[in-house]
Structure formats: C-alpha cells, structure tokens
Design a protein around this motif. Sequence first.
Motif, mmCIF file in Angstrom:
data_model
loop_
_atom_site.group_PDB
_atom_site.id
_atom_site.type_symbol
_atom_site.label_atom_id
_atom_site.label_comp_id
_atom_site.label_asym_id
_atom_site.label_seq_id
_atom_site.Cartn_x
_atom_site.Cartn_y
_atom_site.Cartn_z
ATOM 1 N N UNK A 132 6.961 -11.195 1.037
ATOM 2 C CA UNK A 132 7.024 -11.060 2.492
ATOM 3 C C UNK A 132 6.387 -9.736 2.916
ATOM 4 N N UNK A 133 5.887 -9.727 4.138
ATOM 5 C CA UNK A 133 5.464 -8.488 4.778
ATOM 6 C C UNK A 133 6.406 -8.184 5.937
ATOM 7 N N UNK A 134 6.815 -6.940 6.047
ATOM 8 C CA UNK A 134 7.678 -6.486 7.132
ATOM 9 C C UNK A 134 6.868 -5.553 8.028
ATOM 10 N N UNK A 135 6.780 -5.914 9.306
ATOM 11 C CA UNK A 135 6.057 -5.120 10.293
ATOM 12 C C UNK A 135 7.054 -4.457 11.242
ATOM 13 N N UNK A 136 6.789 -3.210 11.562
ATOM 14 C CA UNK A 136 7.585 -2.496 12.567
ATOM 15 C C UNK A 136 6.630 -1.853 13.565
ATOM 16 N N UNK A 137 6.805 -2.210 14.822
ATOM 17 C CA UNK A 137 5.947 -1.689 15.899
ATOM 18 C C UNK A 137 4.467 -1.886 15.597
ATOM 19 N N UNK A 138 4.157 -3.055 15.039
ATOM 20 C CA UNK A 138 2.764 -3.405 14.791
ATOM 21 C C UNK A 138 2.163 -2.807 13.546
ATOM 22 N N UNK A 139 2.963 -2.159 12.699
ATOM 23 C CA UNK A 139 2.444 -1.582 11.465
ATOM 24 C C UNK A 139 3.121 -2.227 10.259
ATOM 25 N N UNK A 140 2.325 -2.562 9.254
ATOM 26 C CA UNK A 140 2.876 -3.103 8.017
ATOM 27 C C UNK A 140 3.587 -1.981 7.272
ATOM 28 N N UNK B 214 10.266 -9.022 -1.806
ATOM 29 C CA UNK B 214 10.494 -10.368 -2.338
ATOM 30 C C UNK B 214 11.656 -11.079 -1.670
ATOM 31 N N UNK B 215 12.322 -10.427 -0.717
ATOM 32 C CA UNK B 215 13.523 -10.981 -0.106
ATOM 33 C C UNK B 215 13.773 -10.216 1.195
ATOM 34 N N UNK B 216 14.123 -10.936 2.264
ATOM 35 C CA UNK B 216 14.357 -10.249 3.533
ATOM 36 C C UNK B 216 15.780 -10.464 4.050
ATOM 37 N N UNK B 217 16.692 -10.861 3.175
ATOM 38 C CA UNK B 217 18.079 -11.071 3.586
ATOM 39 C C UNK B 217 18.694 -9.809 4.173
ATOM 40 N N UNK B 218 18.279 -8.646 3.644
ATOM 41 C CA UNK B 218 18.900 -7.387 4.058
ATOM 42 C C UNK B 218 18.532 -6.977 5.469
ATOM 43 N N UNK B 219 17.473 -7.565 6.045
ATOM 44 C CA UNK B 219 17.094 -7.184 7.408
ATOM 45 C C UNK B 219 17.178 -8.365 8.369
ATOM 46 N N UNK C 101 10.102 -5.448 15.386
ATOM 47 C CA UNK C 101 10.188 -5.929 14.011
ATOM 48 C C UNK C 101 9.618 -7.334 13.947
ATOM 49 N N UNK C 102 8.935 -7.645 12.863
ATOM 50 C CA UNK C 102 8.435 -8.988 12.589
ATOM 51 C C UNK C 102 8.321 -9.141 11.080
ATOM 52 N N UNK C 103 8.472 -10.359 10.619
ATOM 53 C CA UNK C 103 8.375 -10.661 9.189
ATOM 54 C C UNK C 103 7.384 -11.804 9.026
ATOM 55 N N UNK C 104 6.517 -11.700 8.016
ATOM 56 C CA UNK C 104 5.602 -12.785 7.685
ATOM 57 C C UNK C 104 5.568 -12.959 6.172
#
Length: 258
Positions: free
Chosen positions: A84-92, A97-102, A237-240
């Motif tokens: 997964x990629x985690x973006x915050x305010x438009x920045x990677x 490997x897991x996004x359960x924590x967020x 925040x965004x996740x892809x």
Amino acid sequence: MDLSPSEVRFQCRQGAFHFPTPGIASGYLQANLVILPRKLAFDFLVFCTRNPKPCPLLDVTEVGNPEPEIVAPGADLRTDLPRYHIFRNGELKEEVANVSHIWQDDFVGFLVGCSFSFEAALMDEGIPVRHIQEGKNVPMYKTNIACNTAGDFSAPLVVSMRPLSPADVVRAVQITSRFPKAHGTPIHFGSPEEIGITNIDAPDFGEAVTIKEGEVPVFWACGVTTQIAILEAKPEIAITHAPGYMFVTDVKDDYFSW
C-alpha cells in the motif's frame, strides 16, 4: 505462480505475498485501490464517472467497512493487498504491507479495474505480454492527456505499455474490447511523443521492458491515474495500492465484459 484469488489475499494478510501481481490468479479481475475519507468520496466517485477509461469502477465499500462485498465477499481492504501507499496532504509518506493501524471509521474504499485482467486473454491467443515474460512490473507513464476534473480531483492520464508486433496490435484491440471494466481497448499505439512520453525507457512507474525490432509500443489507460489525482487534490490522508501490486478479486475477468 498458480494461486486462487483467496489464496493470494490470505498470503497478503499473513505478510507472505509481497510481489507485483501481473500473471497472478489468471482469469480473475484485478483492481486498483483508493481509500478516502467520506467527505471526499462523492467528488472522487464523480471523477471516476467522468473518466471511465482510466477509472472503471468495480466496487465501492460502505462507509467504515473494509469489505468489498460485490467483488470479494469476506476480503479485507486493510490487509489483502501486497503493498500500500499512504499519502498525507498530497505527499507519498509510506509504503506498507498493512493499513489496519491507520484505518478510520469514515473511510470509503474504491476498487477500479486493472489492465492485468485482460492479459490472460491476450496470452491465450498467443500474444506475448513482455513484462510477464521478463518477470517485471508493467511500465507506466504520465501523458499529456488531461482527465476531466471533479471537485479537487484532476490528473493527466496515466497509461500502461505493452510492446507488440503490428499484426498483434489489431488482435489486441479486438480482444481487449471485451474488457471495458479493465480499461478496454488501447488509447494509443506507435509514437510515444504524441502523448507526451519523451523517454520510453524511463517509465514513471513500474519497470522498463524490452521493445524488439519491428514492435510498436501499445498504450492502455491505467488506474494509477487515480494516484495522480490524489496528489493533485492533496487530501489530509489517502491510501492506495502500490503501482503494480493490485487487489485480486473473486470475479472472473469476463464477468463485466458488457
């Protein structure tokens, strides 16, 4: 690697599968993932509706529910992808490997069709898929073609590329026309410069592949367009998915061929 969709997802959930997914679970639809807060979900839905070629929607989750009930009942979008990629305010910011924590109670998940889904059909007809032959991630490029905007979401079209002989280009157009939910027919073939690609050997995402003498590059719309739209919209925040590391659904790749 001959795995069923549920086996791929289970191995992802266990942290045992961390590979690009071209050629994986052949015959089943793969999907791009976008996860956004509810307040942005409608605008992103409109962006996908206005840009069906790069953003063919397969499923949208209920608010706060990580289960894609239409295409993979029982699956979990927090754990069932390789990366997964985690973006915050438009920045990677992170690749994980897991996004359960967020995960947040207001998240909405979108699954968008992927061109990996039609590759089995190409190979079944004897058309080579170079990145699979070479064990690589598919090469992807930003173009000079603008998508239609929706709210804060805008992006240049991103394309994936597969080199083919001229004779195979015609057959590939015919075959991929049966897969509108996996980007359908190519948007361009031949000169990359005509769509703003200046160096075919330096993709923006994925890996470069060999283009043999007499072959032409063939370009399909790509769901990574959604990630560029996220960079432009700059959500808090965004996740892809990581490009090339897709969600594997339980849906046969010809199910949406109408």
